[in-house]
Scaffold this motif. Structure first.
Motif: not given
Ligand code: ADP
Ligand code: MG
Length: 246
Positions: A33-34, A205, A209, A212
């Motif tokens: 998770v970014v 990302a 990811a 986001v």
């Protein structure tokens, strides 16, 4: 899927300042998770809550099955969480009086009761993994920023963490060193590490990811797959932020 992080209705204040607002957030095992958002939006505070570096005022937070209560901090959970969660900061925070290898051996010896030879083996394996096996006996200040940050990642990995938290790990680096640190993080993600990453590296990302999250003034206002958030943001705050950084 098992949730490693589970936040429900979490609120955090610094005095009168309402820094995190009704945060609902789960991170599943193996998920990356970014977290993105403007400076001061609460990104660091959010991930610092996850390993108990910050207390919160209301709501629920469970990390790998260990509940953290509002305010109290629940000492037993805190101790478990500190063992299971690795954290990498913008500043590398390595011990300057210890060699690279000694920096990494410290936690396994102190926290996991590893013997000298076990800790040494762990350190060598991890230094090779982050690509600096040949720097083991140097002192941190003799390494480049990118190398120091890779040592910091290896040090966090030495605890065999269930979750890795990264708070702008490349923001203090010269541009030419950012890639080598992101490469290590990309590898970790590929190997299935559960990760929460605060970063301004939108390329990373987008590529790495699973999800986001965009935070605006302490509130999650948008979340989704990177392609959706970056190419088709729904919230006008997200649109404005992305048009500034992309
Ligand atoms: P970000 O990481 O997104 O830049 P932070 O989580 O560091 O944001 O900060 C969120 C808000 O909380 C900011 O307004 C910041 O000034 C404030 N803040 C952060 N840490 C503290 C603290 N220890 N005491 C008081 N205010 C703080
Ligand atoms: Mg921050």
């Amino acid at each position: 899927m098992t949730d490693i992080v589970n936040m429900k209705g979490m609120n955090k204040y610094f005095g009168p300042l309402h820094v995190l607002k009704e945060i609902d957030l789960t991170v599943a095992k193996g998920e990356v998770v970014v977290v993105i958002g403007a400076s001061g939006s609460g990104k660091s505070t959010l991930i610092r809550c996850v390993n108990g570096l910050e207390e919160f005022e209301s709501g629920e937070l469970t990390v790998d099955g260990h509940p953290l209560a509002p305010r109290s901090g629940n000492p037993q959970s805190l101790a478990e969480i500190r063992k299971e969660v690795g954290m990498v900061f913008q500043q590398f925070n390595l011990f300057p009086h210890l060699t690279v290898k000694q920096n990494i051996m410290l936690a396994p010896k102190k926290v996991k009761d590893a013997s000298q030879s076990e800790a040494s083996e762990i350190a060598e394996r991890l230094l090779n993994r982050v690509g600096i096996g040949n720097q083991a006996d140097k002192y941190p200040t003799h390494l480049s920023g990118g190398q120091q940050q890779r040592v910091a990642i290896a040090r966090a990995l030495a605890m065999d963490p269930r979750l890795m938290l990264f708070d702008e790990p490349t923001s203090a680096l010269d541009p030419e060193m950012i890639g080598e640190v992101l490469d290590v993080m990309r590898e970790l993600a590929k190997e299935g590490m559960t990760m929460m990453v605060v970063t301004h590296e939108m390329g990373f990302a987008r590529e790495v990811a699973d999800r986001v999250i965009y935070i605006h003034e302490g509130r999650i206002v948008e979340e989704g797959k990177p392609a959706d958030v970056f190419d088709n943001p729904q919230n006008e705050r997200t649109q404005a932020f992305l048009s500034r950084v992309l």
